[in-house]
Structure formats: structure tokens, C-alpha cells
Design a protein around this motif. Structure first.
Motif, PDB file in Angstrom:
ATOM      1  N   VAL A 236       0.009 -34.183  28.438  1.00  0.00           N
ATOM      2  CA  VAL A 236       0.266 -35.312  29.343  1.00  0.00           C
ATOM      3  C   VAL A 236      -0.090 -36.632  28.666  1.00  0.00           C
ATOM      4  N   ALA A 237      -1.249 -36.676  28.006  1.00  0.00           N
ATOM      5  CA  ALA A 237      -1.689 -37.915  27.348  1.00  0.00           C
ATOM      6  C   ALA A 237      -0.706 -38.343  26.272  1.00  0.00           C
ATOM      7  N   ALA A 238      -0.199 -37.389  25.508  1.00  0.00           N
ATOM      8  CA  ALA A 238       0.753 -37.726  24.446  1.00  0.00           C
ATOM      9  C   ALA A 238       2.066 -38.228  25.017  1.00  0.00           C
ATOM     10  N   ILE A 239       2.534 -37.572  26.086  1.00  0.00           N
ATOM     11  CA  ILE A 239       3.819 -37.951  26.682  1.00  0.00           C
ATOM     12  C   ILE A 239       3.770 -39.343  27.314  1.00  0.00           C
ATOM     13  N   ILE A 240       2.629 -39.713  27.892  1.00  0.00           N
ATOM     14  CA  ILE A 240       2.542 -41.034  28.527  1.00  0.00           C
ATOM     15  C   ILE A 240       2.274 -42.136  27.505  1.00  0.00           C
ATOM     16  N   GLY A 241       2.070 -41.740  26.234  1.00  0.00           N
ATOM     17  CA  GLY A 241       2.001 -42.748  25.179  1.00  0.00           C
ATOM     18  C   GLY A 241       0.635 -43.083  24.646  1.00  0.00           C
ATOM     19  N   VAL A 242      -0.374 -42.270  24.939  1.00  0.00           N
ATOM     20  CA  VAL A 242      -1.701 -42.508  24.380  1.00  0.00           C
ATOM     21  C   VAL A 242      -1.657 -42.250  22.871  1.00  0.00           C
ATOM     22  N   ASP A 243      -2.347 -43.072  22.104  1.00  0.00           N
ATOM     23  CA  ASP A 243      -2.366 -42.915  20.652  1.00  0.00           C
ATOM     24  C   ASP A 243      -2.822 -41.505  20.284  1.00  0.00           C
ATOM     25  N   VAL A 244      -2.168 -40.916  19.283  1.00  0.00           N
ATOM     26  CA  VAL A 244      -2.401 -39.513  18.953  1.00  0.00           C
ATOM     27  C   VAL A 244      -3.844 -39.246  18.528  1.00  0.00           C
ATOM     28  N   ILE A 245      -4.478 -40.190  17.855  1.00  0.00           N
ATOM     29  CA  ILE A 245      -5.882 -40.010  17.473  1.00  0.00           C
ATOM     30  C   ILE A 245      -6.750 -39.892  18.724  1.00  0.00           C
ATOM     31  N   LYS A 246      -6.514 -40.765  19.696  1.00  0.00           N
ATOM     32  CA  LYS A 246      -7.273 -40.716  20.959  1.00  0.00           C
ATOM     33  C   LYS A 246      -6.962 -39.431  21.726  1.00  0.00           C
ATOM     34  N   VAL A 247      -5.702 -38.992  21.674  1.00  0.00           N
ATOM     35  CA  VAL A 247      -5.301 -37.759  22.353  1.00  0.00           C
ATOM     36  C   VAL A 247      -6.089 -36.569  21.802  1.00  0.00           C
ATOM     37  N   LEU A 248      -6.130 -36.462  20.486  1.00  0.00           N
ATOM     38  CA  LEU A 248      -6.792 -35.313  19.871  1.00  0.00           C
ATOM     39  C   LEU A 248      -8.309 -35.369  20.055  1.00  0.00           C
ATOM     40  N   LEU A 249      -8.896 -36.557  19.898  1.00  0.00           N
ATOM     41  CA  LEU A 249     -10.334 -36.695  20.132  1.00  0.00           C
ATOM     42  C   LEU A 249     -10.670 -36.363  21.582  1.00  0.00           C
ATOM     43  N   GLY A 250      -9.830 -36.832  22.513  1.00  0.00           N
ATOM     44  CA  GLY A 250     -10.030 -36.520  23.932  1.00  0.00           C
ATOM     45  C   GLY A 250      -9.914 -35.032  24.195  1.00  0.00           C
ATOM     46  N   GLY A 251      -8.930 -34.383  23.551  1.00  0.00           N
ATOM     47  CA  GLY A 251      -8.747 -32.946  23.718  1.00  0.00           C
ATOM     48  C   GLY A 251      -9.956 -32.167  23.223  1.00  0.00           C
ATOM     49  N   ILE A 252     -10.531 -32.610  22.110  1.00  0.00           N
ATOM     50  CA  ILE A 252     -11.727 -31.947  21.562  1.00  0.00           C
ATOM     51  C   ILE A 252     -12.905 -32.099  22.526  1.00  0.00           C
ATOM     52  N   ILE A 253     -13.073 -33.303  23.059  1.00  0.00           N
ATOM     53  CA  ILE A 253     -14.181 -33.559  23.997  1.00  0.00           C
ATOM     54  C   ILE A 253     -14.010 -32.740  25.278  1.00  0.00           C
ATOM     55  N   VAL A 254     -12.784 -32.720  25.826  1.00  0.00           N
ATOM     56  CA  VAL A 254     -12.518 -31.951  27.044  1.00  0.00           C
ATOM     57  C   VAL A 254     -12.771 -30.462  26.801  1.00  0.00           C
ATOM     58  N   SER A 255     -12.322 -29.960  25.661  1.00  0.00           N
ATOM     59  CA  SER A 255     -12.530 -28.544  25.329  1.00  0.00           C
ATOM     60  C   SER A 255     -14.022 -28.224  25.233  1.00  0.00           C
ATOM     61  N   PHE A 256     -14.782 -29.107  24.595  1.00  0.00           N
ATOM     62  CA  PHE A 256     -16.225 -28.909  24.456  1.00  0.00           C
ATOM     63  C   PHE A 256     -16.908 -28.907  25.822  1.00  0.00           C
ATOM     64  N   ALA A 257     -16.532 -29.861  26.670  1.00  0.00           N
ATOM     65  CA  ALA A 257     -17.141 -29.954  28.000  1.00  0.00           C
ATOM     66  C   ALA A 257     -16.862 -28.694  28.820  1.00  0.00           C
ATOM     67  N   ILE A 258     -15.616 -28.226  28.792  1.00  0.00           N
ATOM     68  CA  ILE A 258     -15.266 -27.019  29.555  1.00  0.00           C
ATOM     69  C   ILE A 258     -15.962 -25.796  28.970  1.00  0.00           C
ATOM     70  N   GLY A 259     -16.077 -25.765  27.624  1.00  0.00           N
ATOM     71  CA  GLY A 259     -16.790 -24.669  26.977  1.00  0.00           C
ATOM     72  C   GLY A 259     -18.240 -24.603  27.410  1.00  0.00           C
TER      73      GLY A 259
END
Length: 427
Positions: A236-259
Motif C-alpha cells: 500500500v505504501a509503495a502504491i500511494i507513492g511513499v519513497d521506497v527507502i521509507k517503505v522498506l524501513l517501515g516494513g522492517i519496523i512493522v515486521s519487528f514490532a509484530i514479531g
């Protein structure tokens, strides 16, 4: 006009001959490590260029290898590897697979398997990971029904190539976007509308061929919607136009939090998983740097100018330029059986052709990625087919006969060139 130097292309030829030659001699197309093949080609480029001294050639190589676009691409590769590894460790892959299996249509097993493959590869950004995850399930379906195992494996590979071609964290997509100077969201939209008809028709064909087979799997599998959220966030973040670096860093943080929430990750296991993902991408990152330096040397020696002159004689229009781009990446992928490498090698030349004939970078990036994926999902020595065939204990040639999606993807892409689809407004 500078017509270039055809002999400057010899390092490219050496690279391809090393890869193909070793594959033919050993009957194993993975025998020659790609980084070594590229490294030898770089050495050849240094030796062949006698016009300049060592210092000048090093300057050209390092400037090409270390330009900001290449370094940004390398950073994205590494972050994508970290995200994929952390998400997998947290349980995202297992939950995504099990969610799909739970809701497989009772009378359309392979249609459901194809859709699951599309979703998983779109989320994971790796066709090989998808093939490895789903091939055993495909074999199980074939064993419990009258469905051909070759058809189930082709279905798995087709779904895997759908996401590999479109995923915002796929190395092929990253390479296509960076070499053409466009952004992920725009490329995704153009690419999606070109290949969607291929996916729909593939699902219909599979449904017709396998209609009436009874359910071969369990009724339910354990899954967690929470564990799937990192993939949803990234997409969703990539499709709405968030910068890819921020998308991937956000994905890592979200994955860590859920883990941390579901107990699958600790601080130490998170660091270990992220490190493992980064290490897994180091090879392709190094290859990207070496290829960029090699291309710079070849361009400096006149090889790119020669290719441009040669191809320009064959091209008379914008459509011709698009077919030229498609042909370049196709030939390279057939030669290397690696779609990321094919895009990295042909991307700079494709960019020059696109600029000269005013091909929209969103379209040129899509064509590069599509035609690299077409052959990757079809040639019998591609890693994807080899992996599927190995799990199923069949030949890769038998899978080719049912490779509906890669063929239809090529048909749709050719049609998109012929009719100028999709219509793109200038940005």
C-alpha cells in the motif's frame, strides 16, 4: 556522428560465453558464479582498452560502478533483503500461504494455487522463494488428484513470475526502475495494466483444464492476519507513492514490532534475521556494481555507441524502439537465465533508446521487467523451472508445455506496444 567500436562489446560476449559455455559443458547452468563471470569480463574490458592508461580506466570503471543511482539501487537491494528475511522469520510467509490454502476454491484447486502464487510473490518480491514455498503443495495436489504434476509446477512458476515482475521489493523491479529513472508507483501501475489480462486468461485456462477435481488439501490451516500486515503495509505504501527507502524501513519496523507481539522475534533474532537478509543480497549488489563499472568501460570504448548506431538503423519509430528494448532484454535473459542481470546489463542502453525515441520511462521500465520475466518463467534452464522440476522429480521441458502465464505475458506486452497501451500522460 560517432559510430562506435564493435570490438568494445567483446567483454559482454565473454561474459555470456562463460556462463552458457560452462552450463553446456557441466550440464549445470549454475556452475559458473555470476560474480566471477562479470569479474572476468571486467578484467577483459581493462585489457582490451589499450588507448588509455590504467589510471584512466580505473577512473572510468569506478565512476560507473559508484554513481549515485547504482549506490541507491544497492541500498534498496540490501533493505529489501533485510525486510524479506525479517518478515519471513516473523511468520509472514507461512501465514500468507496458509491463508490462501484455507480459502482455495473447492472445485478450482490450481486456480487458487495460481492466485496464491501471485499474491505471495507480490508480497515477498522473489519468484524463487515462492517456487520453493509452493512447489511441495503443487506436488501434493497432483498426487491426490488426476491433475498433471507438470501443470501444477507450471502454475506455481507462473504465479511466482507475476509477483516477481510487479513486486515493489523485487530486485528486478528495483533494477528496472532505477535504470530508467522512474519511480516504483508509476512503473507498477503501467506494468500491472499490461499483464493483468495475461493473469486473468491464465486463471481461466487453468480452471477449464482442471474443473471438477475434488479438494486434495485440509479444510483449514493456521494463519494470522497480524503476521501478514507487513506485506500489506509495504504494498500500500509503495502504491500511494511513499519513497521506497521509507517503505522498506517501515516494513522492517512493522515486521519487528509484530514479531515482538507474537513472540516470534526477540531483539537478537531480529538482528540476526536482518543480517541474514542483507548477506543474501550482497551477491546481487556486488554484481550490480561490477556490471555498472563494466558498462561504463564499454561505453567509454565506444561499444554502447556502436549498439545505438546499429539498433537505430533498425528502428524507425517509437514502437520500433519499444520492440528494440524488448528484444535486447530478451536476448540477454535467454543468454544469462537471470532476469535481474539482464535488466542491469541492458538498462543503460534501453534508457538511451527510450530517450532518443521519446519512450516514456514508465513504459521502458515495464518492458524491461516484463520481457526479462517472460523468459525467466519459460526457458528450461532458468533457476525457477529447475527448482520446481527438482521438487517434482520431472523434467523442465515438461513444465514448459504448460507455461501459459509467461507466454500470455509476452503476448500482452507485444499487444501493448502495437496499440500504444496504456495511454500515458506526460508528467
Amino acid at each position: 556522428m560517432n559510430h562506435g567500436n564493435k570490438w568494445a562489446l567483446l567483454p559482454f560476449l565473454i561474459f555470456i560465453l562463460l556462463f552458457i559455455g560452462s552450463g553446456i559443458l557441466t550440464k549445470d547452468f549454475t556452475a559458473m558464479p555470476l560474480n566471477m563471470a562479470v569479474g572476468i569480463a571486467c578484467i577483459a574490458a581493462f585489457i582490451m582498452n589499450r588507448r588509455d592508461g590504467t589510471e584512466k580506466k580505473l577512473e572510468v570503471f569506478l565512476k560507473g560502478a559508484g554513481n549515485k543511482d547504482v549506490m541507491l539501487m544497492v541500498l534498496i537491494f540490501l533493505l529489501a533483503g533485510a525486510f524479506s528475511s525479517v518478515a519471513k522469520q516473523m511468520g509472514a510467509v507461512e501465514s500468507t500461504v496458509n491463508l490462501g490454502l484455507t480459502y482455495l476454491p473447492q472445485n478450482f484447486l490450481l486456480v487458487g494455487l495460481f492466485i496464491i502464487g501471485c499474491l505471495i510473490s507480490l508480497s515477498m518480491g522473489t519468484s524463487m522463494g515462492t517456487v520453493v514455498a509452493l512447489s511441495p503443495i503443487g506436488v501434493g495436489i497432483a498426487d491426490a488428484t488426476e491433475i498433471s504434476v507438470a501443470l501444477t509446477m507450471a502454475t506455481v512458476v507462473g504465479g511466482a513470475m507475476f509477483g516477481d515482475n510487479l513486486s515493489v521489493i523485487s530486485d528486478t523491479t528495483i533494477a528496472a526502475v532505477r535504470t530508467q529513472g522512474t519511480d516504483m508507483r508509476d512503473k507498477f501501475k503501467v506494468n500491472f495494466w499490461i499483464v493483468l489480462p495475461a493473469a486473468v486468461v491464465t486463471a481461466i485456462i487453468i480452471g477449464i483444464l482442471t474443473a471438477g477435481n475434488s479438494h486434495a488439501l485440509k479444510d483449514t490451516y493456521d494463519y494470522s492476519i497480524l503476521s501478514i500486515l507487513p506485506y500489506i503495509f509495504v504494498l500500500v505504501a509503495a502504491i500511494i507513492g511513499v519513497d521506497v527507502i521509507k517503505v522498506l524501513l517501515g516494513g522492517i519496523i512493522v515486521s519487528f514490532a509484530i514479531g515482538l507481539i507474537n513472540g516470534s522475534l526477540s531483539v537478537l533474532s531480529f538482528v540476526e534475521a536482518a543480517s541474514k537478509g542483507i548477506v543474501g543480497m550482497e551477491d546481487i549488489a556486488i554484481i550490480a556494481v561490477l556490471i555498472s563499472g563494466l558498462v561504463a568501460l564499454i561505453q567509454h570504448a565506444g561499444g554502447i555507441d556502436f549498439l545505438l548506431t546499429f539498433i537505430s538503423k533498425k528502428i524507425r519509430s517509437k514502437k520500433g524502439a519499444e520492440f528494440g528494448i524488448a528484444s535486447l532484454v530478451s536476448v540477454t535473459d535467454i543468454s544469462t537465465a537471470n532476469n535481474t542481470i539482464a535488466i542491469l546489463m541492458t538498462g543503460p542502453l534501453a534508457k538511451k533508446i527510450a530517450d532518443q525515441y521519446e519512450v516514456d520511462p514508465r513504459k521502458s521500465a515495464s518492458l524491461l521487467d516484463i520481457f526479462a520475466s517472460v523468459w525467466q518463467g519459460f526457458v528450461p534452464y532458468s533457476p525457477q523451472l529447475l527448482a520446481a522440476a527438482s521438487v517434482a522429480g520431472i523434467s523442465t521441458v515438461s513444465i514448459m508445455f504448460y507455461s501459459f502465464y509467461p507466454i500470455l505475458m509476452a503476448v500482452c506486452a507485444v499487444g501493448a506496444i502495437l496499440i500504444g497501451y496504456p495511454r500515458l500522460k506526460k508528467k
